[in-house]
Design an enzyme around this catalytic site. Structure first.
Site, short mmCIF file in Angstrom:
data_model
loop_
_atom_site.label_atom_id
_atom_site.label_comp_id
_atom_site.label_asym_id
_atom_site.label_seq_id
_atom_site.Cartn_x
_atom_site.Cartn_y
_atom_site.Cartn_z
N TYR A 71 0.83 -1.21 0.00
CA TYR A 71 0.00 0.00 0.00
C TYR A 71 0.87 1.26 0.00
O TYR A 71 0.65 2.20 -0.76
CB TYR A 71 -0.88 -0.06 1.24
N LYS A 122 1.12 4.34 -2.59
CA LYS A 122 0.76 5.70 -2.16
C LYS A 122 1.96 6.65 -2.27
O LYS A 122 1.79 7.84 -2.55
CB LYS A 122 0.23 5.68 -0.72
#
Ligand code: NAI
Length: 319
Positions: free
Chosen positions: A166, A170
């Protein structure tokens, strides 16, 4: 202050079938925007069957007197991104705002972080933002106007255990935001990002998975202890920040705002004044590490040019 409205503007909001994206779509529509509500449906990890959540949000906007259409294309492909943008152009003939919000999670400790866990997250968050923004960009460039709001995350900016997939995605969005802000500067295309904090199914998943991996027995108790805090994290309280960044009056570009529970603050990339020695040795670094790390006289470089200027100043005494 006059109400900030979006009459006649056309917005795409990805991942708007639920959670934060739904609140963004509802607010933009309530302020007069035509909204493409994009969402594939499915579970928080991206598995499971597609559902008609996009249509539900679009219907709710219509019932409230607003203007919206649903799009169920996935942001993960070039064709999907193109189709989402085309939906706006075919229905309303223009596109002013893109909110790249679609996202999934799939936490695991790094030694269990397989490619099967990495690739889908890169595809939804990072390539998704790319896939939707590229066709939108040419429209905005030709119109000399655009507002793009990307979605970063505290986990991506600051790091959070078990979220390497993740955070990798990001972190890439931060770079994308900075570059597009620089390229859009002369085109009145402003590109910013938010790092939201909201009690959605995603936050619930992340809290439960960290607790469960460490100590399943205490997971429920920890959740219960946090309940008064979580109850304050209404996703609707993030939407005003997104709407501001999407508005024609937005004065900033290339910036990241954290928003949750009604609090808004800015993240920035800072640079310490540092230490300079033309004959730098390993021992110099060791001896001066506190000075190198000292944030008390930091600057906030706007781009690589500012960074070069700081180095030039250190070398030639202009600072
Ligand atoms: P959510 O799970 O409620 O919403 C994400 C939406 O994206 C879902 O409706 C999902 O169906 C949709 N989606 C997933 N894959 C898609 C695809 N390929 N194409 C189109 N839509 C797709 O989660 P939440 O919390 O609303 O997250 C929204 C964004 O905010 C995400 O990018 C997330 O990473 C980010 N975020 C959320 C935080 C929070 O505290 N809730 C914290 C930091 C970041």
């Amino acid at each position: 202050m006059n109400e900030l409205r979006f009459d006649g503007r056309v917005a795409v909001v990805t991942g708007a079938g639920g959670g934060l994206g739904r609140q963004y779509a509802l607010l933009l529509a309530a302020r007069g925007a035509h909204v493409v509500v994009n969402d594939t449906g499915g579970s928080v990890t991206g598995h499971g069957s597609p559902t008609d959540t996009a249509q539900q949000t679009a219907d709710d906007i219509s019932i409230a007197g607003g203007s919206a259409i649903a799009s169920t294309h996935s942001v993960t492909t070039v064709e999907g991104g193109r189709a989402i943008v085309d939906a706006a152009l075919e229905r309303w003939g223009r596109l002013d705002i893109v909110v790249n919000n679609a996202g999934i999670v799939d936490d695991a400790p790094f030694d269990q972080m397989t490619d099967h866990r990495l690739q889908p997250l890169l595809d939804v968050h990072l390539r998704g933002a790319f896939n939707v923004t590229r066709p939108a960009w040419t429209v905005m460039r030709d119109n000399g106007f655009g507002r793009i709001v990307n979605t970063c995350s505290a986990a991506g900016l600051l790091g959070s255990v078990h979220m390497s997939n993740y955070a990798t995605a990001k972190g890439g969005i931060l770079g994308l935001t900075r570059v597009l802000a620089a390229e859009g500067a002369d085109l009145d295309i402003k590109v910013n990002a938010i790092a939201p904090i909201a009690a959605t199914r995603m936050l619930d998943y992340s809290l439960r998975s960290v607790d469960a991996l460490n100590d399943p027995a205490s997971a429920a108790a920890a959740q219960e202890m946090m309940r008064p805090f979580l109850d304050r994290l209404d996703p609707a309280l993030v939407a005003p920040v997104v709407a501001f960044l999407a508005h024609p009056d937005c004065p900033v570009s290339g910036e990241v705002y954290t928003a949750g529970a009604g609090q808004v603050a800015r993240y920035f990339v800072g640079r310490t004044r540092g230490y300079h020695n033309p004959g730098l040795s390993v021992e110099d670094v060791a001896a001066n590490i506190d000075r190198i790390r000292d944030v008390s006289h930091h600057t906030v470089p706007e781009g690589p040019g500012d960074e070069m200027a700081e180095l030039y100043g250190a070398l030639f005494g202009a600072n």
